[in-house]
Motif scaffolding. Structure first.
Motif, PDB file in Angstrom:
ATOM      1  N   THR A  11       0.924  -1.104  -0.033  1.00 37.71           N
ATOM      2  CA  THR A  11      -0.108   0.000  -0.078  1.00 37.71           C
ATOM      3  C   THR A  11       0.597   1.025   0.050  1.00 37.71           C
ATOM      4  O   THR A  11       0.546   2.318  -0.748  1.00 37.71           O
ATOM      5  CB  THR A  11      -0.903  -0.226   1.263  1.00 37.71           C
ATOM      6  OG1 THR A  11      -1.591  -1.119   1.083  1.00 37.71           O
ATOM      7  CG2 THR A  11      -1.797   1.206   1.199  1.00 37.71           C
ATOM      8  N   GLN A  14       2.478   1.931  -3.248  1.00 35.66           N
ATOM      9  CA  GLN A  14       1.770   2.312  -4.275  1.00 35.66           C
ATOM     10  C   GLN A  14       1.031   3.805  -4.144  1.00 35.66           C
ATOM     11  O   GLN A  14       0.784   4.452  -5.049  1.00 35.66           O
ATOM     12  CB  GLN A  14       0.250   1.742  -4.388  1.00 35.66           C
ATOM     13  CG  GLN A  14       0.319   0.029  -4.838  1.00 35.66           C
ATOM     14  CD  GLN A  14       1.021   0.036  -6.121  1.00 35.66           C
ATOM     15  OE1 GLN A  14       0.580   0.581  -7.162  1.00 35.66           O
ATOM     16  NE2 GLN A  14       2.216  -1.133  -6.343  1.00 35.66           N
ATOM     17  N   LYS A  15       1.057   4.220  -2.882  1.00 32.84           N
ATOM     18  CA  LYS A  15       0.662   5.607  -2.639  1.00 32.84           C
ATOM     19  C   LYS A  15       1.739   6.529  -2.433  1.00 32.84           C
ATOM     20  O   LYS A  15       1.300   7.787  -2.074  1.00 32.84           O
ATOM     21  CB  LYS A  15      -0.266   5.423  -1.391  1.00 32.84           C
ATOM     22  CG  LYS A  15      -1.520   4.597  -1.451  1.00 32.84           C
ATOM     23  CD  LYS A  15      -2.520   5.283  -1.473  1.00 32.84           C
ATOM     24  CE  LYS A  15      -3.623   4.275  -1.268  1.00 32.84           C
ATOM     25  NZ  LYS A  15      -4.473   4.407  -2.529  1.00 32.84           N
ATOM     26  N   GLU A  17       4.486   9.255  -2.616  1.00 34.87           N
ATOM     27  CA  GLU A  17       5.071  10.371  -3.383  1.00 34.87           C
ATOM     28  C   GLU A  17       6.164  10.934  -2.904  1.00 34.87           C
ATOM     29  O   GLU A  17       6.477  11.499  -1.609  1.00 34.87           O
ATOM     30  CB  GLU A  17       3.870  11.484  -3.456  1.00 34.87           C
ATOM     31  CG  GLU A  17       2.648  10.759  -4.216  1.00 34.87           C
ATOM     32  CD  GLU A  17       1.621  12.218  -4.311  1.00 34.87           C
ATOM     33  OE1 GLU A  17       1.883  13.375  -4.000  1.00 34.87           O
ATOM     34  OE2 GLU A  17       0.475  11.817  -4.372  1.00 34.87           O
TER      35      GLU A  17
END
Length: 107
Positions: A11, A14-15, A17
């Protein structure tokens, strides 16, 4: 525990930044190099504790060793930072440095 950790890692990957260059502590150092540097420093610190600080051995034996037939989640994670010899540490950190920064660039 392992499934939860893997799910959290997936998770996060994927998230995640990358922080803006101005928000980083060392803006001129690529993030991959900074991450590998911190991991190398942690490994060296644990090795120094094993080699030269006997009072730390109680903690290290509890959280930085895999004990057969008595698995511990923290022991399995912590053992990745434990190295038997300086050569073992050097070889592992060299491979980490070569592979951990390969293909990365500073944004």
């Amino acid at each position: 525990f392992s499934i939860v950790v893997l799910a959290l890692c997936y998770t996060l990957a994927q998230k995640y930044e990358l922080p803006a260059r101005k928000d980083r502590i060392m803006p001129d150092v690529p993030p991959a190099v900074a991450t590998v540097g911190v991991i190398v420093a942690a490994n060296v610190a644990v090795t120094l504790l094993w080699k030269y600080i006997p009072p730390a051995w109680k903690l290290l034996n509890r959280y930085f060793v895999i004990v057969p037939f008595y698995p511990s989640s923290l022991g399995m994670i912590g053992s990745t930072f434990s190295h038997q010899t300086w050569r073992h540490l050097g070889t592992n950190m060299m491979v980490l440095g070569l592979m951990g920064t390969r293909g990365m660039h500073c944004s």
